[in-house]
Write a protein that holds these residues in place. Structure first.
Motif, mmCIF file in Angstrom:
data_model
loop_
_atom_site.group_PDB
_atom_site.id
_atom_site.type_symbol
_atom_site.label_atom_id
_atom_site.label_comp_id
_atom_site.label_asym_id
_atom_site.label_seq_id
_atom_site.Cartn_x
_atom_site.Cartn_y
_atom_site.Cartn_z
ATOM 1 N N ILE A 128 -14.898 -19.195 -13.017
ATOM 2 C CA ILE A 128 -14.894 -20.658 -13.004
ATOM 3 C C ILE A 128 -15.704 -21.142 -14.200
ATOM 4 N N GLY A 129 -15.152 -22.100 -14.929
ATOM 5 C CA GLY A 129 -15.791 -22.586 -16.145
ATOM 6 C C GLY A 129 -16.899 -23.580 -15.892
ATOM 7 N N ARG A 130 -17.206 -24.335 -16.916
ATOM 8 C CA ARG A 130 -18.298 -25.309 -16.860
ATOM 9 C C ARG A 130 -17.790 -26.657 -16.326
ATOM 10 N N ASN A 131 -18.689 -27.379 -15.674
ATOM 11 C CA ASN A 131 -18.420 -28.757 -15.231
ATOM 12 C C ASN A 131 -17.195 -28.858 -14.315
ATOM 13 N N CYS A 132 -17.048 -27.896 -13.436
ATOM 14 C CA CYS A 132 -15.924 -27.913 -12.502
ATOM 15 C C CYS A 132 -16.386 -28.408 -11.128
ATOM 16 N N TYR A 133 -15.464 -28.997 -10.409
ATOM 17 C CA TYR A 133 -15.757 -29.414 -9.035
ATOM 18 C C TYR A 133 -14.756 -28.746 -8.110
ATOM 19 N N ILE A 134 -15.241 -27.929 -7.194
ATOM 20 C CA ILE A 134 -14.412 -27.239 -6.209
ATOM 21 C C ILE A 134 -14.736 -27.855 -4.850
ATOM 22 N N GLY A 135 -13.742 -28.435 -4.204
ATOM 23 C CA GLY A 135 -13.964 -29.157 -2.958
ATOM 24 C C GLY A 135 -14.243 -28.261 -1.768
ATOM 25 N N ASP A 136 -14.074 -28.831 -0.568
ATOM 26 C CA ASP A 136 -14.329 -28.112 0.677
ATOM 27 C C ASP A 136 -13.097 -27.308 1.093
ATOM 28 N N ASN A 137 -13.355 -26.191 1.770
ATOM 29 C CA ASN A 137 -12.279 -25.368 2.348
ATOM 30 C C ASN A 137 -11.272 -24.901 1.292
ATOM 31 N N ARG B 51 -0.385 -34.468 -4.104
ATOM 32 C CA ARG B 51 -1.027 -33.787 -2.990
ATOM 33 C C ARG B 51 -0.019 -32.975 -2.190
ATOM 34 N N GLN B 52 -0.565 -32.026 -1.381
ATOM 35 C CA GLN B 52 0.243 -31.259 -0.445
ATOM 36 C C GLN B 52 1.432 -30.573 -1.129
ATOM 37 N N GLN B 53 1.243 -30.158 -2.367
ATOM 38 C CA GLN B 53 2.307 -29.471 -3.094
ATOM 39 C C GLN B 53 2.177 -27.959 -2.910
ATOM 40 N N THR B 54 3.300 -27.272 -3.008
ATOM 41 C CA THR B 54 3.317 -25.810 -3.016
ATOM 42 C C THR B 54 3.991 -25.365 -4.308
ATOM 43 N N ILE B 55 3.233 -24.718 -5.176
ATOM 44 C CA ILE B 55 3.752 -24.280 -6.476
ATOM 45 C C ILE B 55 4.175 -22.820 -6.355
ATOM 46 N N ALA C 114 -8.467 -16.272 -9.488
ATOM 47 C CA ALA C 114 -8.184 -17.502 -10.234
ATOM 48 C C ALA C 114 -9.041 -17.556 -11.497
ATOM 49 N N PHE C 115 -8.459 -18.113 -12.564
ATOM 50 C CA PHE C 115 -9.163 -18.334 -13.815
ATOM 51 C C PHE C 115 -9.177 -19.839 -14.064
ATOM 52 N N VAL C 116 -10.309 -20.439 -13.770
ATOM 53 C CA VAL C 116 -10.454 -21.890 -13.810
ATOM 54 C C VAL C 116 -11.293 -22.235 -15.035
ATOM 55 N N TRP C 117 -10.695 -22.946 -15.997
ATOM 56 C CA TRP C 117 -11.401 -23.261 -17.233
ATOM 57 C C TRP C 117 -12.303 -24.484 -17.045
ATOM 58 N N ASP C 118 -12.797 -25.048 -18.113
ATOM 59 C CA ASP C 118 -13.796 -26.123 -18.037
ATOM 60 C C ASP C 118 -13.207 -27.436 -17.510
ATOM 61 N N ASN C 119 -14.077 -28.203 -16.821
ATOM 62 C CA ASN C 119 -13.765 -29.575 -16.395
ATOM 63 C C ASN C 119 -12.545 -29.653 -15.475
ATOM 64 N N VAL C 120 -12.402 -28.701 -14.601
ATOM 65 C CA VAL C 120 -11.299 -28.668 -13.641
ATOM 66 C C VAL C 120 -11.786 -29.233 -12.304
ATOM 67 N N VAL C 121 -10.913 -30.005 -11.652
ATOM 68 C CA VAL C 121 -11.214 -30.559 -10.333
ATOM 69 C C VAL C 121 -10.197 -30.011 -9.341
ATOM 70 N N ILE C 122 -10.688 -29.401 -8.246
ATOM 71 C CA ILE C 122 -9.815 -28.869 -7.200
ATOM 72 C C ILE C 122 -10.207 -29.550 -5.893
ATOM 73 N N GLY C 123 -9.261 -30.262 -5.308
ATOM 74 C CA GLY C 123 -9.536 -31.018 -4.096
ATOM 75 C C GLY C 123 -9.700 -30.146 -2.870
ATOM 76 N N ASN C 124 -9.976 -30.794 -1.746
ATOM 77 C CA ASN C 124 -10.206 -30.081 -0.486
ATOM 78 C C ASN C 124 -8.941 -29.355 -0.022
ATOM 79 N N ASN C 125 -9.162 -28.252 0.700
ATOM 80 C CA ASN C 125 -8.084 -27.530 1.394
ATOM 81 C C ASN C 125 -7.005 -26.996 0.443
ATOM 82 N N LEU D 95 -4.850 -31.806 -6.570
ATOM 83 C CA LEU D 95 -5.180 -32.720 -5.487
ATOM 84 C C LEU D 95 -5.149 -32.020 -4.133
ATOM 85 N N GLU D 96 -5.622 -32.690 -3.151
ATOM 86 C CA GLU D 96 -5.876 -32.145 -1.816
ATOM 87 C C GLU D 96 -4.651 -31.459 -1.204
#
Length: 699
Positions: A355-364, A415-419, A370-381, A396-397
């Motif tokens: 996980i990179g710098r300045n990232c926000y990983i939500g709850d659950n 939100r609620q997407q499956t990739i 995973a390779f998460v670069w800088d300034n990434v936001v991952i919502g809950n669940n 998004l969540e």
């Protein structure tokens, strides 16, 4: 006028005093890592939160390189901006880094021709790429290269290769290389590029390869990071041969097969240092894990190559920056790196991830591979597995991203997407043409025929498809094999490929054996029972060949050539050859008159043992075979000590190998008969030790 040899020495000294130069090619001229590489330069992609080119520059810095030419074709402004604001272009940096802009180049060949046109290369130089990861210092390889040039004026290149079995994780799944070498001089006499699919079952070599050589090695156990030490002649040769585009398939193959140029290329094979290239998504994942597992020591996260980092090494290969906020209920599994100012929420689980710098990983949230670069936001669940999320991505969540996905810069998903697996997502539509086409053409053609678009509470997100280069006959399945987290079970292999394989190599073939050979073309034996069966058949054929040579009194060179040809065609090993040869030779000794018979056998065939024995470990293996076979029958036990002394006197086995064998566990933990033979050798070992002490006293 000074004597000729003195002039040559002066010239060599002048060459060594010149500044050592290096060329870094920042473009690979392929379409790996799309769509991310469409927006982020390959050499600036973060590996364990450090831009790739930093690793390459560090390796050159410790190797005492002075002048570095960074050749840029695409993303020139971004690379230039990064380097100009980095310590590498400060006045106190030991490296003199210069940026060479080549926006019109379409291949490695074009880039090197441009260097020649600008007359930038004035001495021997190191040629590498901006995605090289290594902890090796190149001084010994450079010294060996210069020494060869003094004895071989036609030597123009030394290729650095790393020993790695066909199943080694740092080898690319999509392609491999066959190196044919003279083991006595390390000269490369033939090169063959081998793609995984379609299967290649044979290589063709000129008969001239076998002229004036008693033996050659055909090796597929070498990892090629495309790290080369080149003479000043190399750029000029590219200019003279304008159709050479690829460094290996065109330049190396062209030099080795040319009757006109008369140039030579050598290899420098290493086993201990770490060398690898992030040439595709598969190796991006593998090499990241190698760094976390400390394979590349001292290049590890807590070295803090980037200013501002303060990583702490914790149990389980966890690397956490000092300014990280972790909730009490989150779980951090093994092999995890977390960058500065990152926050991980309640009940989230992270394993085998960076996980990179300045990232926000939500709850659950679940992050696995995973390779998460800088300034990434991952919502809950959310759940993300074995995928790359580039800078400033927002998930998004409630979204799930399955294995092998690449999400480009600034993309918003949910939100609620499956990739689905292997998806490539970007805010930009995929151009019809190559990434190296003119930008205006991309603007005119890019937005047409976009079949898949992801919509929602965000800008449209485009799905990109994998494709091979337009100018190559690359099988698209090889592109899949080199992609991130690709499952070979998803690979389609035609029935005729399987049946052709079986008919050509003379062995049964099924899906498992075919897939097993993908990771190492020419490893035709497969694994498990197939490998054991192949080894048994090869030993039978080798035994027949050796027996025929003994009965018909062939010359040693003729016998060695037959063994080499059979070993090459059957993908056999020298270890298997020795396991057959040594017992046959011992059985030829007449027990009625053992001493004269022993001398006769080894005087005639001792050179054959030498030809299949290349290292001290190989000599130890010869002694193990003698011990084992002589212990199999009580009558043969009488031959053991005499054979040991004779091989030592004939310089077939060296003293160090005898000592290593005597001290080894293998010699001490065999059957009772084997242990008894080792005890018989004790007096001989004592004699060797006493002789060494006397020599030391005389000195």
């Amino acid at each position: 006028m000074p004597p000729k040899n003195k002039r040559q020495n002066l010239q060599a000294d002048d060459e060594e005093e010149q500044p050592l130069q290096a060329v870094i090619l920042t473009d690979s001229y392929d379409e790996r890592f799309l769509p991310i590489s469409h927006e982020v330069p390959r050499c600036l992609m973060p590996l364990c939160n450090i831009p790739l080119i930093e690793y390459t520059l560090e390796m050159l810095a410790i190797s005492d390189v002075q002048d570095v030419f960074v050749v840029c074709t695409s993303h020139i402004d971004k690379i230039k901006s990064y380097l100009e604001n980095s310590p590498w272009m400060k006045s106190n940096c030991p490296l003199n880094v210069q940026i060479v802009q080549t926006p019109e180049c379409m291949s490695v060949g074009d880039a090197i021709r441009e260097l020649d046109a600008r007359q930038l290369i004035t001495t021997d130089f190191i040629l590498t790429s901006g995605d090289l990861i290594s902890n090796m210092k190149l001084d010994k390889a450079i010294e060996a290269h210069r020494a060869r040039k003094r004895t071989d004026k036609n030597s123009i290149m030394t290729m650095l290769l790393k020993e790695a079995s066909p199943t080694h994780s740092a080898r690319a799944k999509d392609d491999s290389s066959i190196f044919v070498m003279d083991p006595l001089s390390d000269r490369c006499v033939h090169y063959e590029a081998v793609e995984a699919l379609p299967r290649k079952h044979r290589i063709e070599m000129s008969p001239e390869v076998f002229e004036r050589r008693t033996q050659i090695e055909i090796r597929n156990d070498l990892l090629d990071p495309q790290l080369d030490i080149c003479s000043v002649e190399v750029p000029a040769l590219f200019t003279e041969n304008f159709d050479w585009q690829h460094l290996r398939k065109d330049f190396v193959h062209g030099i080795l097969t040319s009757d006109i140029l008369g140039k030579t290329i050598y290899t420098h094979v290493v086993s201990d240092p770490y060398i690898a290239r992030v040439q595709n998504e598969q190796l991006y994942s593998v090499i990241s894990k190698h760094i976390l597992n400390r394979w590349v020591f001292p290049i590890v996260p807590e070295t803090n190559l980037k200013a501002g980092d303060e990583y702490e090494y914790m149990r389980g290969n966890i690397y956490k920056n000092a300014e990280v906020v972790l909730s009490r209920s989150c779980i951090i599994d093994e092999n995890v790196q977390i960058g500065k100012n990152t926050v991980i929420g309640e009940n989230s689980r992270v394993g085998n991830s960076i996980i990179g710098r300045n990232c926000y990983i939500g709850d659950n949230v679940v992050l696995e591979g995973a390779f998460v670069w800088d300034n990434v936001v991952i919502g809950n669940n959310c759940k993300i597995t074995n995928s790359i999320l580039a800078h400033q991505v927002t998930v998004l969540e409630g979204t799930t991203i399955h294995d092998g996905c690449l999400v480009s810069v600034g993309t918003i998903i949910g939100r609620q997407q499956t990739i689905p697996k292997y998806s490539k997502l970007s805010l930009l539509p995929q151009p019809k043409t190559s990434m190296f086409a003119d930008d205006s053409d991309e603007e005119n053609e890019g937005e047409e025929d976009q079949e898949h678009v992801l919509t929602g509470d965000h800008e449209p997100v485009y799905f990109w498809s994998a494709r091979s280069n337009d100018d190559d006959d690359t099988d698209i399945r090889n592109v899949y094999l080199g992609s991130l987290a690709y499952d070979m079970a998803d690979l389609e292999i035609a029935d005729h490929e399987l049946s052709d394989s079986a008919s050509e190599v003379g062995a049964e073939s099924d899906d498992e054996s075919d897939l097993g050979s993908i990771t190492g073309a020419f490893n035709l034996g497969g694994a498990g029972t197939n490998s054991a069966k192949r080894s048994e058949e090869f030993k039978k054929e080798i035994a027949q060949t050796i027996e025929r040579s003994l009965e018909e009194n062939h010359s040693v060179d003729t016998a060695a050539l037959e063994i080499t040809g059979l070993r090459m065609s059957s993908n056999g090993t020298y270890t298997e050859v020795r396991e057959v040869l040594i017992p046959i030779l011992i059985d030829r000794i007449d027990l009625a008159s053992p001493v004269p018979s022993m001398k006769k056998v080894f005087t005639k065939w001792g050179d054959l043992v030498t030809k299949v024995t290349h290292s001290q470990d190989d000599q130890v293996h010869v002694l193990e075979m003698i011990q084992k076979h002589c212990a199999s029958q009580s009558a043969l036990g009488k031959l053991f000590l005499g054979t040991l002394q004779l091989l030592y006197n004939m310089d077939i086995i060296e003293e160090d190998a005898i000592m290593q064998w005597y001290d080894s566990e293998a010699s001490q933990n065999g059957s009772a008969a084997e242990i008894a033979l080792r005890e018989k050798a004790t007096k001989f070992i004592d004699w060797l030790n006493e002789a060494e002490e006397e020599d030391s006293d005389d000195e």
